[in-house]
Design an enzyme around this catalytic site. Structure first.
Site, PDB file in Angstrom:
ATOM      1  N   GLU A   1       5.908  54.181   4.498  1.00  0.00           N
ATOM      2  CA  GLU A   1       6.431  53.588   5.611  1.00  0.00           C
ATOM      3  C   GLU A   1       6.306  54.142   6.864  1.00  0.00           C
ATOM      4  OE1 GLU A   1      10.556  54.189   6.363  1.00  0.00           O
ATOM      5  OE2 GLU A   1      10.795  51.942   7.273  1.00  0.00           O
TER       6      GLU A   1
ATOM      7  N   ASP B   1       7.952  54.054  10.921  1.00  0.00           N
ATOM      8  CA  ASP B   1       8.802  53.705  11.901  1.00  0.00           C
ATOM      9  C   ASP B   1       7.905  54.066  13.352  1.00  0.00           C
ATOM     10  OD1 ASP B   1      10.921  52.794  10.395  1.00  0.00           O
ATOM     11  OD2 ASP B   1      11.532  54.706  10.015  1.00  0.00           O
TER      12      ASP B   1
ATOM     13  N   HIS C   1       9.993  55.595   1.599  1.00  0.00           N
ATOM     14  CA  HIS C   1      11.017  55.691   3.295  1.00  0.00           C
ATOM     15  C   HIS C   1      10.603  56.928   3.854  1.00  0.00           C
ATOM     16  CE1 HIS C   1      15.002  55.620   5.044  1.00  0.00           C
ATOM     17  NE2 HIS C   1      14.440  54.410   5.328  1.00  0.00           N
TER      18      HIS C   1
ATOM     19  N   GLU D   1       6.961  49.618  10.821  1.00  0.00           N
ATOM     20  CA  GLU D   1       8.149  49.150  11.472  1.00  0.00           C
ATOM     21  C   GLU D   1       8.078  49.402  13.087  1.00  0.00           C
ATOM     22  OE1 GLU D   1      12.237  50.287  10.116  1.00  0.00           O
ATOM     23  OE2 GLU D   1      13.132  49.038  11.657  1.00  0.00           O
TER      24      GLU D   1
ATOM     25  N   HIS E   1      11.909  57.638  13.473  1.00  0.00           N
ATOM     26  CA  HIS E   1      12.606  56.812  13.179  1.00  0.00           C
ATOM     27  C   HIS E   1      13.804  56.138  14.515  1.00  0.00           C
ATOM     28  CE1 HIS E   1      16.593  55.276  11.507  1.00  0.00           C
ATOM     29  NE2 HIS E   1      16.022  54.637  10.845  1.00  0.00           N
TER      30      HIS E   1
HETATM   31 CA    CA Z   1      12.379  51.913   8.794  1.00  0.00          CA
END
Ligand code: CA
Length: 297
Positions: free
Chosen positions: A32, A34, A5, A138, A47
């Site tokens: 991950e 973002d 994460h 994301e 993020h």
């Molecule tokens: Ca995220």
């Protein structure tokens, strides 16, 4: 599976290439990313749509804040964003670190980077190590991007395709909280990627059948799946994971933090509840090394 994460964000400032390299070496299944667009349409790995809680933007560009006193990634060109120094996440009001035992504030030298930079590093490491670790991007706040006149999904899908991420076989999972947008990605933009619908609130459970029409997985907040302990001390859960599995959806829950245990006595206990009681297929964690070794043991 284990999803790093924001990288190994328990140990180094989130979403920096350093945090991603460290996470990579811990051998999670996915790293991950973002994503928020710059003024010149480069997807930045960060993020928030704001900059002031992880960078020194307020010092370097004090007159570039909007009326709400916030600094927006989308107001800066990629070249300007590269001038910023990145630090451990802090409270912009008090200046204090959000996680007090993590990497110290304003130490060493960290920068923002693009999605392309990060993919090239991960694909490069896949080549040099012989591992095959995936990416888990994301799309952040598509409605905000839309209001700013930008179509973030189209831009990100193009880059993913250029780097070979086109279908469910390509070791890439695409996630988004905005259900309308994720459905658009599948139906209108015809993406064949593995899609995960992120959800926040419990009332979303009744929408599961709709999600299953376009998504392959569900990304809930793990604490929303727990209903406290019974008189024997066993954790009681909602039916969400079972219902999702019955619909053929994988479930990857967020965010497992060894330094934010709540009612759990240890991180292993939390992971045990996640994998064995909730029967999650994957966890987003700031501490990928601990989740990987939990699964190995
Ligand atoms: Ca995220």
């Amino acid at each position: 599976m284990v999803i790093a994460h924001r990288g190994a964000s328990g140990y180094l400032p989130e979403h920096t290439l350093a945090a991603k390299a460290m996470a990579y070496a811990m051998k999670p299944n996915f790293l991950e990313q973002d994503l928020v667009l710059s003024k010149d349409n480069i997807p930045i790995v960060i993020h928030d749509v704001h900059l002031e809680t992880v960078t020194d933007v307020a010092q370097q560009f004090p007159d570039r804040k909007r009326e709400d006193n916030r600094f927006y990634v989308i107001d800066f060109t990629y070249e300007e964003l590269l001038q910023l120094n990145v630090t451990e996440r802090f409270d912009a009001e008090t200046g204090k670190a959000i996680f007090k035992d993590r990497f110290p504030l304003r130490k060493s030298h960290f920068k923002l980077h693009s999605l392309q930079d990060e993919i090239e590093m991960i694909q490069g490491l896949n080549k040099s190590t012989g591992n095959n670790i995936g990416i888990y991007p994301e799309i952040k706040d598509p409605e905000f991007h839309n209001k700013e006149g930008k179509d973030i999904s189209v831009i990100v899908l193009k880059i993913l395709a250029d780097y070979g991420y086109k279908t469910k076989k390509d070791n890439c999972i695409l996630q988004c909280f905005d259900a309308k947008e994720l459905k658009r990605i599948r139906i209108e933009l015809k993406s064949e990627l593995f899609l995960v619908q992120l959800i926040e609130f419990e009332e979303d459970e009744k929408n599961l059948k709709e999600y299953a029409t376009y998504a392959d997985g569900l990304g809930p907040w793990y604490q929303g799946l727990l209903k406290g302990k019974d008189e024997h001390g066993n954790w009681q859960t909602t039916n969400l994971v079972k219902e999702a599995h019955d619909l053929g959806l994988m479930v990857h829950a967020y965010t497992f933090r060894a330094d934010d245990l709540g009612e759990f006595s240890s991180f292993d206990e939390l992971l045990d509840v996640g994998f064995n009681t909730l029967e999650l297929d994957g966890v987003f964690t700031d501490f990928p090394d601990k989740a990987v070794s939990f699964l190995e043991n």
